[in-house]
Design an enzyme around this catalytic site. Structure first.
Site, short mmCIF file in Angstrom:
data_model
loop_
_atom_site.label_atom_id
_atom_site.label_comp_id
_atom_site.label_asym_id
_atom_site.label_seq_id
_atom_site.Cartn_x
_atom_site.Cartn_y
_atom_site.Cartn_z
N LYS A 1 7.71 136.40 94.81
CA LYS A 1 7.77 135.47 93.68
C LYS A 1 8.53 136.10 92.52
O LYS A 1 8.42 137.30 92.26
CB LYS A 1 6.34 135.11 93.28
CG LYS A 1 6.21 134.03 92.22
CD LYS A 1 4.72 133.71 92.00
CE LYS A 1 4.50 132.74 90.86
NZ LYS A 1 3.06 132.45 90.66
N SER B 1 2.36 127.80 89.80
CA SER B 1 3.70 128.32 89.58
C SER B 1 4.34 128.94 90.82
O SER B 1 5.50 129.37 90.75
CB SER B 1 3.64 129.36 88.46
OG SER B 1 2.81 130.46 88.81
N SER C 1 -2.25 129.13 90.54
CA SER C 1 -0.83 129.14 90.93
C SER C 1 -0.57 129.47 92.37
O SER C 1 0.54 129.26 92.87
CB SER C 1 -0.06 130.13 90.04
OG SER C 1 0.01 129.66 88.72
#
Length: 443
Positions: A80, A155, A179
């Protein structure tokens, strides 16, 4: 034979051991899959194919000598974009960090590298990873592979879109308010938010959400998620899963949930009962309503501090981040201290409410995926909702440091996937993983 990019990590490792194929061959299959599908979903925002191929060739040699470094050796893993990985940009979705290429790995990334994982890509995030959808002014929006016009949430939206699309079987992500768990539900994946302290963090971006945010794995297969967790964290073996008593909360404080998600979650409760667990359903669970006042204080204060500390970010941030920074600047130290005190009160209230239960189950999301250019669904079950209306079930586990995991629910014909969230008490990460291992067979 199935395409190599479609295989779960444990099948890849078995194939390496049997010399059916090599890590280099798998990497080329995954890169080819990325070339084919990423232009339509915008999940991967950076690659270093030469470096990834060097990692894969080194893994080829280790498997050839019968000396793999771990059960992740040779497995392609994406990272990520709010996690630092040496040699690839770490932009955090912010234009001011466009050219930020760290020379070192953040601790969980370094741990994956030490295990021989092939770190091949960075995945898209909302700016500063403080939004529940995935879009930013630097890289643009991300879509789901089976519905590119819809958001995977956030996210960790880029990560789940990549894994769901076959661009690597596993992704390393973070979860500061849901997230990992919510995007995993939108994409039909398993996602684990470990308990506080289980996976060491450090040598990364500033921790603007404090201990709320933890690193954890997302994958298509529960066994792979468990393997990655055990390699990254301080994991212990536990006894086989005995029947557990589970409190199933269909709503939090009466907040709206899509009726189709509730029906799917009711079905999941029945599956858990068939597995031998006792599931007690309650239509509403009000004890956690206080998180709605806590999470915004922590997040906006963190964003304000970051923007005031880094001119690159402050001068280039989008309006959503700027609005959060303004809200954070309006807070006082007393407000922040009050939020910390409220967390401890919430912890005690939750422990009392869960007396006699081992786990809490909720829907993982309150709404299905929405158009990827929009920040949030504006209406759920006929009721107007704000930016966090779709995200009501997840942030409390971050505030209390509890382990929580999304179990995917298959999409009906013509529909979208969703998931249920299981939340354990402190130290129950392994229990969640044990239940997840039985989930594919149960479904």
């Amino acid at each position: 034979m199935a395409e190599l990019w479609s295989l779960p990590a444990h099948a890849l490792v078995a194939g390496y051991a049997a010399r059916e194929f090599t890590p280099s061959e798998v990497l080329e299959s995954v890169l080819g899959r990325c070339d084919a599908i990423n232009p339509s979903i915008n999940a991967v925002i950076a690659r270093d194919d030469a470096a990834a191929r060097r990692m894969a060739r080194a893994s080829d040699a280790r498997w050839g000598a019968g000396k793999p470094l771990s059960d992740l050796d040779g497995v392609p893993v994406s990272i990520k974009d709010n996690l630092l990985m040496a040699g690839l940009p770490a932009t955090w979705g912010n234009r001011g960090l466009r050219d930020n290429v760290p020379a070192h790995d953040e601790l969980p990334v370094a741990r994956l590298r030490a295990g021989g994982a092939v770190l091949f890509a960075k995945t898209n995030v909302p700016e500063l990873t403080v939004q529940g959808y995935t879009d930013n002014l630097l890289h643009g929006p991300t879509g789901l592979p089976f519905a590119p016009e819809l958001t995977p949430g956030g996210s960790s939206g880029g990560a789940v879109a990549a894994v769901a699309a076959g661009i690597g079987p596993l992704a390393l992500c973070t979860d500061g308010g849901g997230s990992i768990r919510r995007p995993a539900a939108h994409a039909g994946l398993f996602g684990l938010k470990p308990g506080a302290g289980r996976i060491p963090r450090g040598a990364g971006f500033p921790a603007i959400l404090g201990a709320f945010e933890v690193a954890g794995p997302i994958g298509r297969d529960a066994r792979d998620v468990e393997t990655m967790f055990r390699w990254l964290g301080s994991s212990v073996e536990t006894a086989t899963t005995a029947p557990r008593r589970i409190l199933y909360a269909r709503h939090f404080a009466g907040q709206p949930v899509d009726p189709k998600i509730l029906r799917a979650s009711d079905g999941a409760a029945e599956e858990l009962r068939r597995l031998g667990h006792e599931v007690v359903a309650r239509d509403t669970f009000d004890v956690l309503a206080g998180i709605d006042a806590i999470w915004p204080v922590i997040s906006t204060a963190g964003v304000a501090w970051l923007c005031d500390s880094d001119a690159r970010i402050n001068e280039t941030a989008g309006e959503a981040v700027q609005a959060m920074a303004r809200a954070g600047r309006a807070l006082s130290a007393r407000d922040y201290a009050g939020a910390l005190v409220a967390i401890e009160a919430l912890r005690l209230d939750y422990q009392r409410a869960m007396a006699g239960f081992d786990l809490l189950m909720t829907p993982a999301i309150a709404a299905f995926s929405w158009p990827r250019e929009k920040t949030h669904p504006e209406v759920i079950d006929g009721q107007p909702v704000g930016p966090r209306g779709h995200a009501v079930f997840t942030a409390f586990a971050n505030a209390l440091g509890l382990p929580a995991m999304t179990l995917p629910l298959a999409a009906p014909p013509g529909g979208l996937p969703c998931g249920v969230q299981l939340v354990g008490m402190q130290g129950a990460d392994e229990l969640l993983l044990q239940i997840a291992r039985s989930w594919p067979e149960a479904r």
